[in-house]
Write a protein that holds these residues in place. Structure first.
Motif, PDB file in Angstrom:
ATOM      1  N   CYS A  36     -14.377 -36.097 -52.783  1.00 17.82           N
ATOM      2  CA  CYS A  36     -15.577 -35.945 -53.609  1.00 17.82           C
ATOM      3  C   CYS A  36     -16.795 -35.823 -52.699  1.00 17.82           C
ATOM      4  O   CYS A  36     -16.840 -36.392 -51.611  1.00 17.82           O
ATOM      5  CB  CYS A  36     -15.724 -37.141 -54.541  1.00 17.82           C
ATOM      6  N   SER A  38     -19.619 -37.105 -52.854  1.00 18.56           N
ATOM      7  CA  SER A  38     -20.351 -38.345 -52.612  1.00 18.56           C
ATOM      8  C   SER A  38     -19.808 -39.098 -51.402  1.00 18.56           C
ATOM      9  O   SER A  38     -20.469 -39.986 -50.871  1.00 18.56           O
ATOM     10  CB  SER A  38     -20.289 -39.242 -53.847  1.00 18.56           C
ATOM     11  N   ASN A  52     -16.996 -27.501 -57.786  1.00 19.42           N
ATOM     12  CA  ASN A  52     -17.153 -28.504 -58.829  1.00 19.42           C
ATOM     13  C   ASN A  52     -15.778 -28.977 -59.264  1.00 19.42           C
ATOM     14  O   ASN A  52     -14.909 -28.169 -59.573  1.00 19.42           O
ATOM     15  CB  ASN A  52     -17.927 -27.936 -60.018  1.00 19.42           C
ATOM     16  N   ASN A  63     -19.584 -30.877 -56.472  1.00 15.33           N
ATOM     17  CA  ASN A  63     -19.418 -32.312 -56.241  1.00 15.33           C
ATOM     18  C   ASN A  63     -18.112 -32.652 -55.528  1.00 15.33           C
ATOM     19  O   ASN A  63     -17.752 -33.813 -55.421  1.00 15.33           O
ATOM     20  CB  ASN A  63     -19.512 -33.081 -57.559  1.00 15.33           C
TER      21      ASN A  63
END
Length: 121
Positions: A36, A38, A52, A63
């Protein structure tokens, strides 16, 4: 029963932590992983693609990313990487350009977002 649950939870968490650490720590040069967006790109790795992924959240911005192990590749190797993470130590930037696979921002643009890098040491 609560002691058993606590012990099982502790063992499970320790095993999960070891698995996550081993995923990137024991990779061979050139190996790739999907993570991911993040998650920080580990030292010695580079971002090579963004997209995505529903599993990484329900946002419409890129993401998820594919990362590649750059440490251990031979001197003289060149890679095309996303500019979303700095090149590892021992690598230099040769050029920069736009690459649709490296659109890592919620605001699309045709600005340079990729680099060609070369291992020099």
């Amino acid at each position: 029963m609560s002691r058993f649950r606590a012990a099982a939870l502790a063992v499970g968490c320790a095993a999960a932590a070891l698995t996550l650490t081993a995923t990137t720590a024991h990779a061979a040069p050139g190996d790739t992983r999907n993570v991911c967006g993040s998650q920080l790109t580990p030292s010695g790795w580079v971002d090579v693609q963004w997209w995505n992924e529903y599993a990484c959240g329900s946002t419409f911005s890129p993401n998820a990313k594919r990362i590649q192990q750059a440490d251990g590749l031979p001197i003289g190797t060149t890679l095309t990487v996303c500019a979303s993470a700095l090149p590892p130590s021992g690598w230099v930037q040769l050029s920069e350009f736009y690459n649709s696979s490296c659109r890592y921002s919620v605001s699309p643009s045709f600005n340079n977002n990729s680099w060609q890098i070369k291992r020099v040491s």
